[in-house]
Design a protein around this motif. Sequence first.
Motif, mmCIF file in Angstrom:
data_model
loop_
_atom_site.group_PDB
_atom_site.id
_atom_site.type_symbol
_atom_site.label_atom_id
_atom_site.label_comp_id
_atom_site.label_asym_id
_atom_site.label_seq_id
_atom_site.Cartn_x
_atom_site.Cartn_y
_atom_site.Cartn_z
ATOM 1 N N UNK A 8 0.806 -1.230 0.000
ATOM 2 C CA UNK A 8 0.000 0.000 0.000
ATOM 3 C C UNK A 8 0.841 1.284 0.000
ATOM 4 N N UNK A 9 2.152 1.119 0.060
ATOM 5 C CA UNK A 9 3.022 2.304 0.169
ATOM 6 C C UNK A 9 3.119 3.110 -1.116
ATOM 7 N N UNK A 10 2.639 2.533 -2.214
ATOM 8 C CA UNK A 10 2.757 3.228 -3.507
ATOM 9 C C UNK A 10 3.919 2.698 -4.346
ATOM 10 N N UNK A 13 2.849 0.916 -7.753
ATOM 11 C CA UNK A 13 2.558 1.833 -8.853
ATOM 12 C C UNK A 13 3.835 2.529 -9.337
ATOM 13 N N UNK A 17 5.048 2.063 -13.118
ATOM 14 C CA UNK A 17 5.064 3.268 -13.954
ATOM 15 C C UNK A 17 6.490 3.705 -14.323
ATOM 16 N N UNK A 45 -2.063 -4.129 -10.799
ATOM 17 C CA UNK A 45 -1.919 -2.737 -11.228
ATOM 18 C C UNK A 45 -1.566 -2.661 -12.714
ATOM 19 N N UNK B 171 0.251 8.196 -5.846
ATOM 20 C CA UNK B 171 0.110 6.866 -6.461
ATOM 21 C C UNK B 171 -0.784 5.960 -5.627
ATOM 22 N N UNK B 172 -0.697 6.117 -4.314
ATOM 23 C CA UNK B 172 -1.548 5.319 -3.420
ATOM 24 C C UNK B 172 -3.019 5.692 -3.618
ATOM 25 N N UNK B 174 -4.190 7.010 -6.298
ATOM 26 C CA UNK B 174 -4.521 6.519 -7.637
ATOM 27 C C UNK B 174 -5.024 5.083 -7.562
ATOM 28 N N UNK B 175 -4.343 4.326 -6.753
ATOM 29 C CA UNK B 175 -4.657 2.921 -6.579
ATOM 30 C C UNK B 175 -6.060 2.747 -6.004
#
Lengths: 254, 180
Positions: A8-10, A13, A17, A45, B171-172, B174-175
């Motif tokens: 969940x930290x990003x 993505x 990306x 994702x 981004x989080x 976005x998810x």
Amino acid sequence: MNVQAYILSGIVESYVLGLASAEEKMEFENMCIQHPEVLQARINFELVLEKQAMEGIVAPPAALKQAIFSEIRAEAKVVTMQEPVPVKNINWLKYAAAACFILLAGSIYWNVSLTNKNNRLQREYEGTVAKLADMEKDLKMISQNPAIKMAAMKGMPDVPGAFATVYWDTTSKDAYLLINNLPVPASDKQYQLWALLDGRPIDLGVIANEYFIRQDRLLLKAKNTQNAQAFAITLEKKGGNPTPEGKMVVKGDL
Amino acid sequence: MNFKPTYSEVELVALLQEQSEQAFSYLYDNYSGALFGIINQIIPDKEIASDILQEVFVNIWRKISTYDAAKGRLFTWMLNVARNAAIDKLRSKGYQDSMKNISMPEDVTAISPSVKMQADDYGLRRMINKLKDEQKIVVELSYFQGFTHEEISKSLNIPLGTVKTRIRSALTLLRTMIQA
């Protein structure tokens, strides 16, 4: 590390990306291997991103596909044109090596056969020189010796072409026979030379049949005879006879 | 009805790595529009974007052997090839000279016009338009313009850590938006 918090930290993505740093990428790839849920989050994702992208389709110019294929085919041609070069070189070397080998083998064969031929010619030359020397000696002996007398023996009526000559040294009493033309005798027969004195034949020896094959002497030395009025050759059985039994071939007076 | 072969991703990758023109044709037919879309989000000029798309497909053909399925899906790889090619063009001197207006912005307000929502926005860009401005800017600069975190930090005059945090939070978000 709390895997769920990590997901969940990003980072997922960020990685997908292409925004993650090299260090983050390496860590993420390790996490994907160790934790299937991280890998699953990544795939999820990616699928969402793909779906989003598919919704944002913009049709490229119609001619572009052809231009791209032309470019990759031109590239393929360049590649195929470059590839044969080393192959060609290898072939060239192979052919050159093969050619060298053939030339070498040919050269060796040629040398050997030339050497053989040369040796043969050398032997023939030496033989010929010796033969010529003998003939010159014979010729000198009969032409320059004033004591020599000659008897030309002519063919009998049934062998008109036959002809032979006897040179007789009146001093040394040596007799020499020159066969000008005599038919080659059968292998069980031999010519025999006779001196005729007062109608009596004196044996001067038989002529070796090898002479008719090799003819390496100009003159054949016959047996000595103290005197003679005429000479004759008869065809006798092999080895000759004490007195002539066969037919006379040539005869000539001294 | 035209019959067109369909490939699984594994088959497609294997065929492409064997330099199958048929597989490459399939790849073009199915993905050129999506890739042209992402290039267009970075380079709006259709002619230049078209040149980039050609370059991208030629590179996909050339570099398919470097694609590693363990690191991501084929589309993700292609998307990044396309994005990187477009950003390289965007940041090239020739392109910047011709466009003038696209260069590293000196302040936040200068970025705003390029971040402004456009009528034809779609995909990822449409999604980030739903983010807060401060998040939108960092995603725009990093993803669509290819600036490093350091460059963004310097340009926006905010600490590097803040840039990273904002990007991550964007981004989080976005998810969660995607999953909603």
